[in-house]
Design an enzyme around this catalytic site. Structure first.
Site, mmCIF file in Angstrom:
data_model
loop_
_atom_site.group_PDB
_atom_site.id
_atom_site.type_symbol
_atom_site.label_atom_id
_atom_site.label_comp_id
_atom_site.label_asym_id
_atom_site.label_seq_id
_atom_site.Cartn_x
_atom_site.Cartn_y
_atom_site.Cartn_z
ATOM 1 N N SER A 31 0.920 -1.174 -0.030
ATOM 2 C CA SER A 31 -0.150 0.118 -0.189
ATOM 3 C C SER A 31 0.814 1.321 0.092
ATOM 4 C CB SER A 31 -0.803 -0.183 1.208
ATOM 5 O OG SER A 31 -0.173 -0.194 2.278
ATOM 6 N N ASN A 118 -1.738 -2.400 13.482
ATOM 7 C CA ASN A 118 -3.182 -2.414 13.198
ATOM 8 C C ASN A 118 -3.645 -1.042 14.124
ATOM 9 O OD1 ASN A 118 -2.932 -4.781 12.038
ATOM 10 N ND2 ASN A 118 -3.711 -5.950 13.516
ATOM 11 N N HIS A 164 -41.737 21.101 -9.554
ATOM 12 C CA HIS A 164 -41.830 20.028 -10.586
ATOM 13 C C HIS A 164 -41.284 20.969 -11.906
ATOM 14 C CE1 HIS A 164 -45.172 17.930 -8.248
ATOM 15 N NE2 HIS A 164 -45.299 19.283 -8.090
ATOM 16 N N SER A 285 -16.187 25.002 -27.726
ATOM 17 C CA SER A 285 -16.640 23.622 -28.370
ATOM 18 C C SER A 285 -15.810 23.722 -29.346
ATOM 19 C CB SER A 285 -18.144 23.652 -28.873
ATOM 20 O OG SER A 285 -17.951 22.962 -30.029
ATOM 21 N N LYS A 291 -20.370 28.189 -28.628
ATOM 22 C CA LYS A 291 -20.414 27.691 -27.445
ATOM 23 C C LYS A 291 -19.565 28.272 -26.317
ATOM 24 C CE LYS A 291 -22.730 24.651 -26.555
ATOM 25 N NZ LYS A 291 -23.299 23.229 -27.220
ATOM 26 N N ASN A 293 -19.257 26.266 -22.555
ATOM 27 C CA ASN A 293 -20.185 25.431 -21.742
ATOM 28 C C ASN A 293 -19.747 25.301 -20.463
ATOM 29 O OD1 ASN A 293 -21.285 24.254 -24.133
ATOM 30 N ND2 ASN A 293 -19.335 23.095 -24.775
ATOM 31 N N GLU A 298 -20.836 21.096 -14.471
ATOM 32 C CA GLU A 298 -21.317 19.693 -15.051
ATOM 33 C C GLU A 298 -20.443 18.722 -14.644
ATOM 34 O OE1 GLU A 298 -22.543 20.006 -19.453
ATOM 35 O OE2 GLU A 298 -20.955 21.090 -19.238
ATOM 36 N N GLN A 330 -7.132 -2.139 4.264
ATOM 37 C CA GLN A 330 -6.259 -1.736 3.551
ATOM 38 C C GLN A 330 -6.883 -0.968 2.375
ATOM 39 O OE1 GLN A 330 -1.913 -2.738 3.122
ATOM 40 N NE2 GLN A 330 -2.548 -3.197 1.094
#
Ligand code: ARG
Length: 478
Positions: A31, A118, A164, A285, A291, A293, A298, A330
């Site tokens: 690990s 531990n 709604h 874009s 565009k 975005n 998002e 782990q």
């Protein structure tokens, strides 16, 4: 295990093993390449343990001094990147201990007295997570502050409130933003609750049953700033419920961020045009030149799935484990680390995207969200957002609410056929629906009249919203 035995783990753990691990199994079980992130916590825990061992006369003062010296050298090596992490040494704990023994000899070998990996790993995760919770709590407060700042400038800006996703009633934009402040305030409280249960000391539980040395666990807890000591050794080394709780609290933060993201995305779309966010949080874009975005909101919405996934991973990891420690545990680290990283980055970006950042030249905040108040108001004018107000008006004139509701439905139908708002119907037309309607009806039918009237505690009336802003300001200043 002596340090050169540790170094030779590729060959075998101890005299008991007849063959070494294959390379694949070594890679599978190691690990260190992710848990080295716990190094600072591991050293902090070891120093507290060694200090107590010396205070209890279990190791000598000289050994403790040598351990301190070795650990500060190791910290410096790790910080400078000079520390050589070895896969053969499996994890962060064995890597640091082996290096300590290389540096200070037998004192290094005495550090592990009365301790096991531990209880060590459980302590490390708790220490590490505690400081991450503190950073996240700070960011949650900054985000609330950024939202309150924007709210304060937009108390009188009206947008349609939806149920709604259909126009329902007009609300103040500030009121809308303050709904998120409430969510993030609860998230902050939840992080505080989780912190209390994270901040308990497993060390001293040793492998699973406690230890034969006269440890002073309270002393170690105090050194590490922990609120208490885990009271059952089996539980202390094995349960990761504190990490699961954190992942649950983190998931809720992300769910709140995701809901906000969804609204930002809608509000930015040309069909709403309610807000703009700074260009640096958007992308263009490759094919459509017009565009912009909303990539950041998002992605935040998308990353919510990832964090919720980590919660599922952690909770599933726990479910089949018998007491006490099992190597399954782990697997707690990567999801936990990724949850923290995702949450921290998301919160940092949102603080800036919502509130902007200080321009060092002017000292003013710049680049937060830009509000298009006329577009919001125009949208609130559509969809008969004040129809409930007309019904309430009739109730005040003595009609039972159900009758008023029905009367207004007729009025809305008439307005729809005239392609106009209720407030644009002439008084005499309105009076055809009910003779009790008088010219004072136009106040409740207006957006502002509707807003002002909702002055119940927690309502959207500007006076209420101002009071909430003041309450949040006081809370966030404390
Ligand atoms: N790397 C281990 C973990 O993350 C440390 C504890 C290992 N303990 C053991 N007995 N193998 O959980």
């Amino acid at each position: 295990m002596s340090s050169n035995q540790l170094d030779k783990k590729t060959q075998a753990w101890s005299a008991l093993f007849s063959e070494p691990m294959s390379e694949l199994v070594q890679r599978y079980t190691a690990s260190v390449f992710f848990d080295k992130r716990l190094a600072a916590a591991d050293i902090e825990g070891s120093l507290a343990h060694a200090e107590m061992l010396a205070a209890q006369g279990i190791i000598s003062g000289d050994d403790y001094a040598a351990i301190q010296r070795g650990m500060s050298a190791i910290s410096a090596e790790i910080e400078s990147g000079a520390f050589e992490w070895k896969l053969a040494l499996e994890d962060v704990h064995l890597n640091i201990e082996a290096r300590l023994t290389q540096l200070v000899g037998d004192a290094g070998k005495r550090l592990h007295t009365g301790r096991s990996r531990n209880d060590q790993v459980a302590t490390d995760i708790r220490l590490w997570l505690r400081s991450e919770i503190d950073l996240i709590t700070g960011l949650l407060r900054e985000l609330q502050g950024a939202l309150v700042d924007v709210a304060e400038k937009n108390v009188d800006v009206i947008l349609p409130g939806f149920t709604h996703l259909q126009v329902a009633q007009p609300v103040s934009f500030a009121h809308h933003l303050l709904a998120y402040v409430e969510m993030f305030a609860r998230d902050e409280q939840r992080m505080g609750d989780v912190r209390r249960r994270v901040n308990q000391l497993p060390l001293g539980s040793a492998a699973l049953a406690g230890t034969t040395y006269p440890l002073d666990r309270e002393r170690v807890a105090k050194t590490l700033g922990m609120e208490g000591v885990c009271q059952n050794s089996l539980d202390a080394v094995s349960d990761r419920d504190f990490a699961i709780e954190f992942a649950a609290a983190a998931s809720l933060v992300m769910v709140h961020i995701s809901r906000l993201s969804e609204e930002l995305i809608l509000w930015m779309s040309q069909n709403f045009g309610f807000i703009r966010i700074a260009d640096r949080f958007t992308t263009g874009s490759s094919i459509m030149p017009q565009k912009k975005n909303p990539d950041v909101p998002e992605l935040a919405r998308g990353k919510t799935g990832r964090v919720v996934g980590h919660l599922m991973g952690l909770i599933t990891l726990m479910k089949g484990q018998p007491l006490a420690y099992n190597k399954d545990n782990q697997e707690d680290k990567e999801p936990l680390f990724d949850t923290v990283d995702t949450l921290r980055d998301t919160l940092r970006i949102f603080v800036e995207m919502i509130g902007g950042q200080i321009n060092p030249a002017t000292g003013a905040k710049e680049g937060g969200i830009t509000v298009n108040a006329p577009a919001m108001e125009a949208a609130a004018q559509k969809g008969y957002a004040t129809a409930t107000d007309l019904a309430d008006y009739l109730v005040k004139k003595g009609l039972p609410f159900r009758d008023a509701h029905e009367t207004v439905a007729h009025a809305v139908k008439a307005a729809q056929s005239h392609h106009c708002d209720l407030s644009e119907l002439p008084l005499r037309v309105l009076q055809e629906f009910h003779p009790a309607i008088e010219k004072d009806v136009f106040e409740p039918l207006s957006l502002r009249g509707s807003l002002n009237a909702r002055s119940t505690l927690g309502g959207t009336a500007p006076a209420q919203v101002q009071a909430q802003i003041a309450r949040h300001r006081a809370r966030l200043a404390a």
